[in-house]
Design an enzyme around this catalytic site. Structure first.
Site, PDB file in Angstrom:
ATOM      1  CB  SER A 189      13.515  51.836  38.567  1.00 37.17           C
ATOM      2  OG  SER A 189      13.764  50.559  38.017  1.00 37.17           O
ATOM      3  CE1 TYR A 208      15.631  54.724  34.045  1.00 37.09           C
ATOM      4  CE2 TYR A 208      16.319  52.338  34.818  1.00 37.09           C
ATOM      5  CZ  TYR A 208      15.205  53.545  34.598  1.00 37.09           C
ATOM      6  OH  TYR A 208      13.982  53.316  34.977  1.00 37.09           O
ATOM      7  CE  LYS A 253      13.825  56.191  36.619  1.00 34.23           C
ATOM      8  NZ  LYS A 253      12.567  57.298  36.514  1.00 34.23           N
TER       9      LYS A 253
HETATM   10  P1  NAD Z   1       8.243  55.273  28.462  1.00 35.30           P
HETATM   11  O1  NAD Z   1       9.408  55.496  27.659  1.00 35.30           O
HETATM   12  O2  NAD Z   1       7.314  54.571  27.877  1.00 35.30           O
HETATM   13  O3  NAD Z   1       7.764  56.657  29.101  1.00 35.30           O
HETATM   14  C1  NAD Z   1       8.228  57.869  29.474  1.00 35.30           C
HETATM   15  C2  NAD Z   1       7.802  58.881  28.583  1.00 35.30           C
HETATM   16  O4  NAD Z   1       8.582  60.242  29.409  1.00 35.30           O
HETATM   17  C3  NAD Z   1       7.874  58.914  27.257  1.00 35.30           C
HETATM   18  O5  NAD Z   1       6.597  59.114  26.787  1.00 35.30           O
HETATM   19  C4  NAD Z   1       8.997  59.986  27.187  1.00 35.30           C
HETATM   20  O6  NAD Z   1       8.719  60.447  25.797  1.00 35.30           O
HETATM   21  C5  NAD Z   1       8.605  61.130  28.104  1.00 35.30           C
HETATM   22  N1  NAD Z   1       9.938  61.783  28.374  1.00 35.30           N
HETATM   23  C6  NAD Z   1      11.029  61.365  28.623  1.00 35.30           C
HETATM   24  N2  NAD Z   1      11.877  62.712  28.815  1.00 35.30           N
HETATM   25  C7  NAD Z   1      11.093  63.584  28.902  1.00 35.30           C
HETATM   26  C8  NAD Z   1      10.941  64.947  28.956  1.00 35.30           C
HETATM   27  N3  NAD Z   1      12.394  65.521  29.245  1.00 35.30           N
HETATM   28  N4  NAD Z   1      10.111  65.991  28.850  1.00 35.30           N
HETATM   29  C9  NAD Z   1       8.964  65.373  28.678  1.00 35.30           C
HETATM   30  N5  NAD Z   1       8.736  64.113  28.444  1.00 35.30           N
HETATM   31  C10 NAD Z   1       9.812  63.235  28.431  1.00 35.30           C
HETATM   32  O7  NAD Z   1       8.550  54.593  29.863  1.00 35.30           O
HETATM   33  P2  NAD Z   1       7.798  53.799  30.969  1.00 35.30           P
HETATM   34  O8  NAD Z   1       8.111  52.425  30.814  1.00 35.30           O
HETATM   35  O9  NAD Z   1       6.405  54.341  30.646  1.00 35.30           O
HETATM   36  O10 NAD Z   1       8.360  54.532  31.952  1.00 35.30           O
HETATM   37  C11 NAD Z   1       7.877  55.445  32.867  1.00 35.30           C
HETATM   38  C12 NAD Z   1       8.608  55.947  34.050  1.00 35.30           C
HETATM   39  O11 NAD Z   1       8.703  54.595  35.075  1.00 35.30           O
HETATM   40  C13 NAD Z   1       9.990  56.098  33.638  1.00 35.30           C
HETATM   41  O12 NAD Z   1      10.270  57.127  34.468  1.00 35.30           O
HETATM   42  C14 NAD Z   1      10.829  54.937  33.998  1.00 35.30           C
HETATM   43  O13 NAD Z   1      12.105  55.231  34.171  1.00 35.30           O
HETATM   44  C15 NAD Z   1      10.091  54.301  35.144  1.00 35.30           C
HETATM   45  N6  NAD Z   1      10.259  52.988  35.235  1.00 35.30           N
HETATM   46  C16 NAD Z   1      10.028  52.128  34.293  1.00 35.30           C
HETATM   47  C17 NAD Z   1      10.310  50.667  34.488  1.00 35.30           C
HETATM   48  C18 NAD Z   1       9.748  49.644  32.989  1.00 35.30           C
HETATM   49  O14 NAD Z   1      10.266  48.526  33.290  1.00 35.30           O
HETATM   50  N7  NAD Z   1       8.921  50.071  31.944  1.00 35.30           N
HETATM   51  C19 NAD Z   1      10.679  50.099  35.331  1.00 35.30           C
HETATM   52  C20 NAD Z   1      10.804  50.930  36.343  1.00 35.30           C
HETATM   53  C21 NAD Z   1      10.702  52.414  36.414  1.00 35.30           C
HETATM   54  C1  WQD Z   2      13.729  40.375  32.246  1.00 35.44           C
HETATM   55  C2  WQD Z   2      14.539  38.900  31.968  1.00 35.44           C
HETATM   56  C3  WQD Z   2      16.433  39.084  30.996  1.00 35.44           C
HETATM   57  C4  WQD Z   2      15.212  40.043  26.971  1.00 35.44           C
HETATM   58  C5  WQD Z   2      14.802  46.298  33.226  1.00 35.44           C
HETATM   59  C6  WQD Z   2      15.563  47.473  33.701  1.00 35.44           C
HETATM   60  C7  WQD Z   2      14.999  47.861  35.136  1.00 35.44           C
HETATM   61  C8  WQD Z   2      13.732  48.122  34.967  1.00 35.44           C
HETATM   62  C9  WQD Z   2      12.858  47.102  34.348  1.00 35.44           C
HETATM   63  C10 WQD Z   2      13.380  50.638  34.594  1.00 35.44           C
HETATM   64  C11 WQD Z   2      16.040  39.126  32.759  1.00 35.44           C
HETATM   65  C12 WQD Z   2      15.586  38.236  30.453  1.00 35.44           C
HETATM   66  C13 WQD Z   2      15.385  39.799  28.413  1.00 35.44           C
HETATM   67  C14 WQD Z   2      15.655  39.123  26.454  1.00 35.44           C
HETATM   68  C15 WQD Z   2      16.019  37.458  28.146  1.00 35.44           C
HETATM   69  N1  WQD Z   2      13.577  49.178  34.145  1.00 35.44           N
HETATM   70  N2  WQD Z   2      15.616  38.442  29.016  1.00 35.44           N
HETATM   71  N3  WQD Z   2      16.093  37.641  26.679  1.00 35.44           N
HETATM   72  O1  WQD Z   2      16.352  43.709  33.010  1.00 35.44           O
HETATM   73  O2  WQD Z   2      14.764  42.781  34.582  1.00 35.44           O
HETATM   74  O3  WQD Z   2      14.583  45.091  34.043  1.00 35.44           O
HETATM   75  O4  WQD Z   2      13.379  46.761  33.157  1.00 35.44           O
HETATM   76  O5  WQD Z   2      13.577  51.142  35.725  1.00 35.44           O
HETATM   77  O6  WQD Z   2      15.709  48.963  35.673  1.00 35.44           O
HETATM   78  O7  WQD Z   2      16.997  46.777  33.836  1.00 35.44           O
HETATM   79  O8  WQD Z   2      14.018  43.547  32.329  1.00 35.44           O
HETATM   80  O9  WQD Z   2      12.662  42.585  30.459  1.00 35.44           O
HETATM   81  O10 WQD Z   2      15.005  43.300  30.062  1.00 35.44           O
HETATM   82  O11 WQD Z   2      14.521  41.470  31.392  1.00 35.44           O
HETATM   83  O12 WQD Z   2      16.269  36.388  28.514  1.00 35.44           O
HETATM   84  O13 WQD Z   2      15.671  39.173  25.075  1.00 35.44           O
HETATM   85  O14 WQD Z   2      14.384  38.572  31.038  1.00 35.44           O
HETATM   86  O15 WQD Z   2      17.862  38.752  31.303  1.00 35.44           O
HETATM   87  O16 WQD Z   2      16.310  37.888  33.265  1.00 35.44           O
HETATM   88  P1  WQD Z   2      15.150  43.584  33.577  1.00 35.44           P
HETATM   89  P2  WQD Z   2      14.132  42.764  30.926  1.00 35.44           P
END
Ligand code: NAD
Ligand code: WQD
Length: 353
Positions: free
Chosen positions: A141, A166, A170
């Protein structure tokens, strides 16, 4: 006489029922891969898998397993045996999405986050090593770049400034995977650092389905549009940006899913590779809200609110390395992201439930 040949490469996908996992399943299957999918449903449900099956027109080999459960994982690897040439595990690569991902929750429940994300990864890697499966594509991430001011992050920037549990899970998982690649010559890893994934599959049948109050911007906008929330609170009006609101690098989840297919097909011969996956273009919160309102012809009330603790002014990537080495290029615009997010939300006002 020739031995029977396993027709398609087999990829294990952990967390495959989640937002990014479900979209990646579609792209993998449509690109000719077979998948074996595990998810504990801690943040998802079976309906997501059923919807994927509808999109691709075939059954998905799904197992409800918690990756912290070493025995259950072991049994699954044991079962996935090749028909040729010897009884070796047929899984070639694991795409590892399974993790808890809510930043705020991780501050309140650090042990649960370390337990699930770190122990889960340790169990998974141990079982992979046991069965000779030594290739992993990992969901990292942008959060690993931490609370630092930088116009555009590159992969060599420090991951030592992470500000929440969190993010630390990562960062640690990246180190664990890299250390395995250093220790064992057979291991290969690709660490993908996602920026802000939004949008949904063009069918409108799968998408992001947050439980309870949405933390992230796009799901929140969608819930305002569908009438579940009155208005968007824009966190911060005094950042040094175009309009004072925060700048992020939004990427359509289908582009992101495609990035995983490209990672599987990469021929770059390095043990452990790191790539940013983003568009390289920064958008403010107000720009996103206004784009959504315009393309969907739907007014989105919003007000400025105080800054959210832990937020940075700007988080944007330099995507040059992924472009150069993986051939990765985003194809969906912010307009597409807003249109597709709304198609999903309006077709499924209550998500998968
Ligand atoms: P999500 O929560 O929709 O998907 C994660 C999935 O993993 C879920 O279906 C959950 O049930 C499953 N899970 C969690 N712990 C588990 C375990 N111990 N065993 C089996 N399954 C488990 O999230 P997402 O947005 O699809 O994210 C997927 C991956 O990408 C995650 O690792 C997240 O940290 C990473 N990521 C997400 C974002 C984002 O903004 N969505 C950004 C950067 C990185
Ligand atoms: C985006 C922008 C907020 C909600 C997160 C995790 C990051 C990664 C991606 C997993 C920011 C603003 C948000 C609201 C707002 N996930 N905002 N009003 O914080 O960039 O990243 O998701 O790895 O680790 O931190 O994403 O969608 O929460 O925010 O103004 O109700 O929108 O301040 O500028 P973020 P976000």
């Amino acid at each position: 006489s020739s031995a029977p040949v396993d027709p398609r490469p087999l990829i294990m996908v952990t967390g495959g029922a989640g937002f990014i996992g479900s979209h990646t399943l579609v792209e993998l299957i449509q690109s000719g891969y077979d998948v074996v999918v595990v998810d504990s449903f801690v943040n998802s449900c079976m309906e997501a898998i059923r919807r994927v099956e509808k999109i691709v027109g075939r059954a998905v080999d799904f197992h409800q397993v918690d990756i912290c459960d070493r025995e259950a994982l072991d049994a699954l690897f044991q079962k996935s045996v090749s028909t040729v040439p010897a009884p070796l595990c047929r899984i070639t690569t694991v795409i590892h999405f399974a993790a808890l991902k809510a930043v705020g929750e991780s501050v309140k429940q650090p042990l649960r986050y370390y337990e699930n994300n770190i122990s889960g990864t340790l169990a998974l890697m141990g079982v992979m090593e046991k069965h000779g499966v030594r290739q992993v594509v990992f969901s990292s991430s942008a959060t690993v770049y931490g609370n630092v001011n930088c116009p555009a992050f590159t992969e060599t920037d420090s991951t030592g400034n992470v500000v929440n549990p969190y993010g630390r899970t990562k960062m640690f998982m990246e180190h664990i995977i890299r250390d395995m690649c250093v220790a064992h010559p057979g291991w290969r890893a690709i660490l993908l650092r996602y920026f802000n994934p939004v949008g949904a599959h063009s069918s409108g049948t799968i998408g992001e389905d947050p439980l309870g109050y949405p933390n992230n911007l796009m799901p929140f906008i969608c819930q305002v549009a569908v009438g579940k929330r009155a208005k968007v609170n824009v966190f911060g009006n005094d950042y040094p940006t175009l309009d004072g609101s925060g700048v992020r690098d939004y990427i359509h989840v289908t582009d992101l899913a495609q990035g995983h297919v490209l990672a599987l097909e990469s021929t770059v011969d390095d043990r452990c590779l790191v790539y940013n996956l983003g568009s390289g273009v920064g958008r403010t919160v107000v720009e996103v809200i206004e784009c959504f309102a315009k393309v969907n012809n739907h007014a989105i009330p919003w007000v400025f609110a105080p800054r959210r603790p832990g937020d940075v002014a700007r988080l944007v990537c330099n995507p040059a390395k992924a472009e150069r080495e993986l051939g990765f290029k985003t194809t969906y615009s912010l307009e597409d992201m807003c249109r597709d997010a709304w198609r999903w939300q309006s077709m499924n006002p209550n998500g998968f439930r």
